[in-house]
Design an enzyme around this catalytic site. Structure first.
Site: not given
Ligand code: PGA
Length: 259
Positions: A14, A16, A100, A102, A172, A178, A217
């Site tokens: 991903n 982003k 997601h 976010e 998630e 993150g 993460s």
């Molecule tokens: P990350 O993001 O690996 O940076 O924690 C995972 C995600 O948002 O799918």
């Protein structure tokens, strides 16, 4: 490489809102040279919309699939700024991330909207990657199953549990995204079991067709431990997917824990 059978593991990048043409070019070249001949792992790269054409040009015929990070719930029409499922199909997208956290928090995306998008993706033959997960407050209050159950029910109540056939759910935990603080294998296992149990209400074939990934993460150091857990079918990877070496490490972990 093309998978003739369902791959055992999925590793989904991903990106982003990261990247530019030059950076993507180098990263995709590296993905192709290092990850094209994995035997049991399907690698998927979910890119920002403007780079779908670039992903298609670079990845077509390599066995690495690509997709987007959102789509519109409407088929077409006066929806400024939206991108339809058909538009994603025009660029060969086979996957789309939906719900997601976010997006859910920053763009007020409701569970009902996500449910509609899920169905639109399926209608167009795009595999939805549905993100579910709890906040830290919800975990500390012990209501993580309630939260994730509600997110799944938003789809099940409208369309029935059968619609999860041939889809991907990514657990998630929001507190792990993150932050560098991944869920422990035990925490992930408990939630994956819960999700699996909920989606199991259909039939045996269904069990094999829905993949449940872990996201939050994931890195080359913790990937193997997480992917070895029963019912974890791979990972959705944010930050580490932007670094070729780290992403390769995660994909190799998926590859090396195949039964
Ligand atoms: P990350 O993001 O690996 O940076 O924690 C995972 C995600 O948002 O799918």
């Amino acid at each position: 490489m093309t998978h003739t059978n369902t791959p055992r593991k999925y590793v989904i990048a991903n990106w982003k809102m990261h990247g530019d043409l030059a950076h993507n070019q180098a990263l995709l070249d590296r993905y192709v040279s290092q990850l094209s001949d994995l035997k049991g792992t399907q690698v998927v790269v979910c890119v920002p919309y403007p780079y779908l054409a670039q992903a298609q040009a670079k990845l077509q015929g390599t066995g690495i699939a690509w997709g987007a990070q959102n789509l519109a719930k409407n088929e077409d029409g006066p929806f400024t700024g939206e991108v339809s499922a058909q538009m994603l199909c025009d660029f060969g997208s086979q996957y789309v991330i939906l719900g997601h956290s976010e997006r859910a928090t920053a763009y007020c995306e409701s569970d009902e909207n996500i449910a509609q998008k899920f169905m639109v993706a399926k209608k167009h033959g795009i595999t939805p990657i549905l993100c579910v997960g709890e906040t830290l407050i919800e975990r500390e209050a012990g209501v993580m199953e309630l939260k994730v159950g509600k997110q799944l029910d938003a789809i099940i109540d409208l369309y029935g549990v059968e619609v999860f056939q041939n889809t991907i759910v990514s657990y998630e935990p929001i507190w792990a995204i993150g932050t560098g603080l991944a869920a422990t294998p035990d925490q992930a296992k408990a939630m994956h079991l819960f999700i699996k149990g909920k989606l199991m209400q259909v039939n045996a074939t269904h069990e094999n067709s829905v993949k449940i990934l872990y996201g939050g993460s994931v890195n080359p150091q913790n990937a193997l431990q997480l992917f070895m857990v029963e019912h974890i079918d791979g990972g959705l990877v944010g930050k580490c997917s932007l670094n070729a070496q780290e992403f390769e490490g995660i994909c190799q972990a998926a590859e090396s824990c195949q039964e």
